[in-house]
Structures are given as structure tokens and as C-alpha cells.
Write an enzyme that holds these catalytic residues in place. Structure first.
Site, mmCIF file in Angstrom:
data_model
loop_
_atom_site.group_PDB
_atom_site.id
_atom_site.type_symbol
_atom_site.label_atom_id
_atom_site.label_comp_id
_atom_site.label_asym_id
_atom_site.label_seq_id
_atom_site.Cartn_x
_atom_site.Cartn_y
_atom_site.Cartn_z
ATOM 1 N N TYR A 51 0.845 -1.209 0.000
ATOM 2 C CA TYR A 51 0.000 0.000 0.000
ATOM 3 C C TYR A 51 0.870 1.246 0.000
ATOM 4 O O TYR A 51 1.861 1.304 0.724
ATOM 5 C CB TYR A 51 -0.894 0.027 1.241
ATOM 6 C CG TYR A 51 -2.338 -0.276 0.921
ATOM 7 C CD1 TYR A 51 -3.013 0.466 -0.042
ATOM 8 C CD2 TYR A 51 -3.024 -1.299 1.559
ATOM 9 C CE1 TYR A 51 -4.334 0.186 -0.360
ATOM 10 C CE2 TYR A 51 -4.338 -1.583 1.249
ATOM 11 C CZ TYR A 51 -4.998 -0.836 0.291
ATOM 12 O OH TYR A 51 -6.292 -1.104 -0.023
ATOM 13 N N GLU A 53 -0.530 4.870 -0.390
ATOM 14 C CA GLU A 53 -1.281 6.131 -0.544
ATOM 15 C C GLU A 53 -0.348 7.339 -0.455
ATOM 16 O O GLU A 53 0.498 7.398 0.445
ATOM 17 C CB GLU A 53 -2.343 6.269 0.544
ATOM 18 C CG GLU A 53 -3.713 5.809 0.108
ATOM 19 C CD GLU A 53 -4.076 4.472 0.692
ATOM 20 O OE1 GLU A 53 -3.156 3.629 0.849
ATOM 21 O OE2 GLU A 53 -5.264 4.277 0.977
ATOM 22 N N ASP A 197 -7.592 13.578 -24.934
ATOM 23 C CA ASP A 197 -7.650 12.190 -24.462
ATOM 24 C C ASP A 197 -7.049 11.331 -25.573
ATOM 25 O O ASP A 197 -7.697 11.050 -26.581
ATOM 26 C CB ASP A 197 -9.099 11.805 -24.182
ATOM 27 C CG ASP A 197 -9.232 10.355 -23.702
ATOM 28 O OD1 ASP A 197 -8.274 9.571 -23.888
ATOM 29 O OD2 ASP A 197 -10.290 10.010 -23.154
ATOM 30 N N LYS A 226 -3.199 0.416 -24.786
ATOM 31 C CA LYS A 226 -3.692 0.313 -26.167
ATOM 32 C C LYS A 226 -2.473 0.361 -27.094
ATOM 33 O O LYS A 226 -1.655 -0.550 -27.069
ATOM 34 C CB LYS A 226 -4.721 1.409 -26.439
ATOM 35 C CG LYS A 226 -5.977 1.269 -25.547
ATOM 36 C CD LYS A 226 -7.051 2.250 -25.911
ATOM 37 C CE LYS A 226 -8.335 2.047 -25.128
ATOM 38 N NZ LYS A 226 -8.412 2.847 -23.903
ATOM 39 N N ARG A 232 -2.717 -2.592 -18.136
ATOM 40 C CA ARG A 232 -3.954 -1.802 -18.059
ATOM 41 C C ARG A 232 -3.759 -0.732 -17.000
ATOM 42 O O ARG A 232 -3.567 -1.047 -15.822
ATOM 43 C CB ARG A 232 -5.128 -2.691 -17.683
ATOM 44 C CG ARG A 232 -5.381 -3.789 -18.677
ATOM 45 C CD ARG A 232 -6.706 -4.426 -18.430
ATOM 46 N NE ARG A 232 -7.749 -3.606 -18.986
ATOM 47 C CZ ARG A 232 -8.214 -3.734 -20.224
ATOM 48 N NH1 ARG A 232 -7.726 -4.645 -21.032
ATOM 49 N NH2 ARG A 232 -9.169 -2.958 -20.659
HETATM 50 N N1 DSN Z 1 -13.021 0.507 -24.053
HETATM 51 C C1 DSN Z 1 -12.170 1.360 -24.833
HETATM 52 C C2 DSN Z 1 -12.221 1.050 -26.288
HETATM 53 O O1 DSN Z 1 -12.423 -0.101 -26.632
HETATM 54 O O2 DSN Z 1 -12.046 1.929 -27.099
HETATM 55 C C3 DSN Z 1 -12.453 2.794 -24.587
HETATM 56 O O3 DSN Z 1 -12.453 3.058 -23.242
#
Ligand code: DSN
Length: 415
Positions: A51, A53, A197, A226, A232
């Protein structure tokens, strides 16, 4: 995974099956990827036991001598890779990162503006069933009815009329370049803060394959899993103007202990993303997407906006006499993974829309090149022609599984 096998064979077997599934299918979901073994080792480490914080040097628990170093390395790498003055690497994912920006800059009821979800935006950019549309006054821009591209005149008109405090530029199903400079001009004119974003495109931005949001947006949010190909997680990058508010919003405003195992894995992914190999990978993602779009057009597919500039392609499948959901199911049976998606001005409902969303980050991680894209388009074409014929779909699935053995998925060792 011997310990897991001994303790919980049921979960162990399901993970092994998922591993084989990921290795033997063509994964075209544009928000997914294959994290490296190094990233997964950090994620699966003892850091999950701790932990922490607070922030480095100012924690509420003892025993932070290594955690502080890990978080500081992740922050330094994030700042260097994206040219940011400040980075917060603690958000649990993209939605919490965006939520922290709201908490940092707004009070409930303030006006926010973003691309409408069915037009390719994100839930957290003001969609009505999300906190962002419930607790804030959200106004939404769309895309041009003919070009299906963002129309900055429309964005400017809406911004002048509604005077939002925040404007989001970014989305989840927009296949074209984001003009952050143009958005920045509009935000300055109306006194709004531009938030870029870049969750979908952060790997492309880091590699210089997509225009950079700095200096046009003072705040940049992203996921890390991504195109960036990490674990993640989420990050908020900024020019420093709102650094204190952002840190306070993440902790203690919204979150408790950061996920230290994720922070370490983000640091690893950022190191990987700073290499020439990763820049080449990012260029290849876009080259593959363009080649796949061209191959689909040749086979009569209707592509929203006519093609792509980035990693994703949005297809209207209705001219082929099928809707998005059954099309995605048929492709899944054939070993091609994608998701059904709304298209701009979709006459159908979001749970049963007209489109399919596909992308090239994961297949590019496996080493596929432009020359392979005609084959993928061919399989998609055949699968959609045979969508009622399970035997034909199974035959394609076998061809794909065989093809995949030549392109090992990073991070996966299939026995
Ligand atoms: N879930 C994501 C996507 O597939 O684009 C966006 O948050």
C-alpha cells in the site's frame, strides 16, 4: 504458472485457454494489444502486496523506499516520452484519469464538451449515462454529416454558444487525425481548458506518427494498454499548469493506494516505447491500417470517412445486408476478433448498431506487414458472405490458426 496450477487448476486452465485463444486468432479490436513478457512480469510481481497512498516522499505507510523509486522512474519516463512537465501515473485506467480532470478543474454542474459517444467519442466526455453527463452539464459535438470528419466550424460554434470550461479532443472510434492545434485555438477563444484524451493513439503520439497534443492542450489523459502496449492503467500528463490540482484529484480526491505493480509495468512499457523499434512498430500500425482499409475498399466494404489515418477502421456493414452485431459474431466464429460499433448518424441502436470497429495494433505486434492485409480482408469478406454457415466459418478459423503459428504473439508462450 505451476503454483497457480496447483492452487487453482480451474482458473489456471481458463487462463491457458485464453492464452491459446489470443495466440490463435486475428485480434482486430483497436483498443487491445499484446503486452510484452517484461510488462507482464512487472504486473505479476510482489508490488501487488504494498500500500502506498500518497506520492513519492509523502506517503501514509512505511516501507516505500523501492516503491518511491519505481513511481519516480515511471513519472520521469512519461515526462520524457511525451515532453510533459508533469505526469501522474496513478489513475487506475482511462476513465478514472478523465474523472480526475473533472474533479481537478470543475464543480458539478459546470459545462463540458466532447465528441458524442455514438459519433466516436468516449463515455467520460459527457455521455448522458456516465458520471460526466449526469453530474456535469455536457454538450456534445458530432462529425460532419457527409465527410464523417470532425468539423472544427461546428466545434467552434458550439463552444461559442455553450462556453464549456473543458473541451475534450479524443475518442474511441475516430479513424482520422485529431487537429489538436485547431481545438487549442477554439479553447483559447472561449476560455476553455483543452483536454486531449489520447488513450487510443498514445503510442502513435509518442512515436511522432500522430500530431502531438502539446503545447495545444495543457492536459493530456491516456490509458497505457492500447497502442502504448503497456499494462492496463492510466496517466495524466500536463504542461504543469494544473499539476497540484490533478495530483490532489487523483489522491485523495478519487483513489486510495496506487496499484504499484501497474506503475512498475507502466515504467517498463514507457522504456520499451522510447526505442527506435517501438517507433518503427507505430509506423507499421498505421501502414497496416491503411493497407487493410485499401484491401477492404477493394472488396466493396463501406468505410466511414473513406479510410483511416491512424490505427483504426470503422466499417458500415449494412450495405452487405448484415448488421454490426451478427457480423462481429460471424467474424468471431471465423477466428477474427473485433467489436460491433455505432457509426455516425447510425439509425440503429448502440446494442445492435450498423458498424464494426477494427484496428491493427495487436496484429502489428505479431509482426504482420502491409502484404498480409489483403489476406485478412479476404478472410473478413469470406466470413461475412458465409455468416450463416458455421462449417465455412470453422474452416476459416482453422486457416487463421495455422497462419497465426508463423506470427508468435509477444508475451505468450504456447506449449
Ligand atoms: N473501451 C475502450 C475502447 O475499446 O475503445 C475505450 O475506453
Amino acid at each position: 504458472m505451476h503454483s497457480l496450477q496447483a492452487t487453482d487448476p480451474e482458473i489456471h486452465d481458463l487462463i491457458r485457454k485464453e492464452e491459446r485463444r489470443q495466440a490463435s486468432t486475428i485480434r482486430l479490436i483497436p483498443s487491445e494489444n499484446y503486452a510484452s513478457r517484461a510488462v507482464m512480469e512487472a504486473t505479476g510481481s510482489v508490488l501487488t502486496n504494498k500500500y502506498s497512498e500518497g506520492y513519492a516522499g509523502k506517503r501514509y505507510y512505511e516501507g516505500q523506499e523501492f516503491i518511491d523509486q519505481i513511481e519516480e522512474i515511471a513519472i520521469a519516463r512519461a515526462k520524457a516520452l511525451f515532453g510533459a512537465q508533469h505526469a501522474n501515473v496513478q489513475p487506475y485506467s482511462g476513465s478514472p484519469a478523465n474523472q480526475a480532470v473533472y474533479v481537478a478543474l470543475l464543480v458539478p454542474g459546470d459545462t463540458v464538451m466532447g465528441l458524442s459517444l455514438p459519433f466516436g467519442g468516449h463515455l467520460t466526455h459527457g455521455w448522458k449515462v456516465n458520471f460526466s453527463g449526469i453530474q456535469y452539464r455536457a454538450v456534445q459535438y458530432e462529425v460532419h454529416p457527409e465527410t464523417h470528419r470532425i468539423d472544427l466550424d461546428q466545434v467552434a460554434d458550439l463552444a461559442r454558444r455553450e462556453r464549456p470550461k473543458i473541451i475534450f479532443a479524443g475518442g474511441t472510434a475516430y479513424p482520422r487525425i485529431w487537429d489538436f492545434e485547431g481545438f487549442g485555438r477554439i479553447a483559447s477563444e472561449v476560455g476553455a481548458v483543452l483536454v486531449a484524451d489520447i488513450a487510443h493513439i498514445s503510442g502513435l503520439v509518442a512515436s511522432g506518427v500522430h500530431p502531438h497534443p502539446f503545447p495545444h492542450a495543457p492536459i493530456v489523459t491516456t490509458t497505457t494498454h492500447k497502442t502504448l502496449r503497456g499494462p492496463r492503467g492510466g496517466m495524466i500528463l500536463s504542461d504543469g499548469t494544473y499539476a497540484k490540482q490533478i495530483d490532489r484529484a487523483v489522491f485523495p480526491g478519487l483513489q486510495g493506494g496506487p496499484h504499484n505493480h501497474t506503475t512498475a509495468a507502466i515504467a517498463v512499457a514507457l522504456k520499451e516505447a522510447a526505442t527506435e523499434e517501438f517507433r518503427q512498430y507505430s509506423r507499421q500500425i498505421v501502414a497496416n491500417a491503411r493497407a487493410l482499409a485499401a484491401a477492404l475498399l477493394e472488396r466493396g466494404f463501406r468505410l466511414i470517412s473513406g479510410g483511416t489515418d491512424n490505427h483504426l477502421i470503422l466499417i458500415d456493414v449494412t450495405p452487405r445486408g448484415i448488421n454490426g452485431k451478427p457480423a462481429a459474431r460471424a467474424l468471431q466464429k471465423a477466428g477474427i476478433e473485433c467489436n460491433y460499433n455505432t457509426i455516425p448518424f447510425d439509425p440503429r441502436k448502440p446494442f445492435d448498431p450498423s458498424g464494426l470497429r477494427i484496428g491493427t495494433p495487436a496484429i502489428t505486434s505479431r509482426g504482420l506487414l502491409e502484404g498480409h492485409m489483403a489476406q485478412i480482408a479476404d478472410w473478413m469478406d469470406r466470413a461475412l458472405r458465409a455468416c450463416e454457415d458455421d462449417e465455412k466459418l470453422a474452416a476459416i478459423r482453422e486457416e487463421i490458426a495455422e497462419f497465426c503459428t508463423d506470427f508468435p504473439a509477444p508475451g505468450i508462450r504456447v506449449e
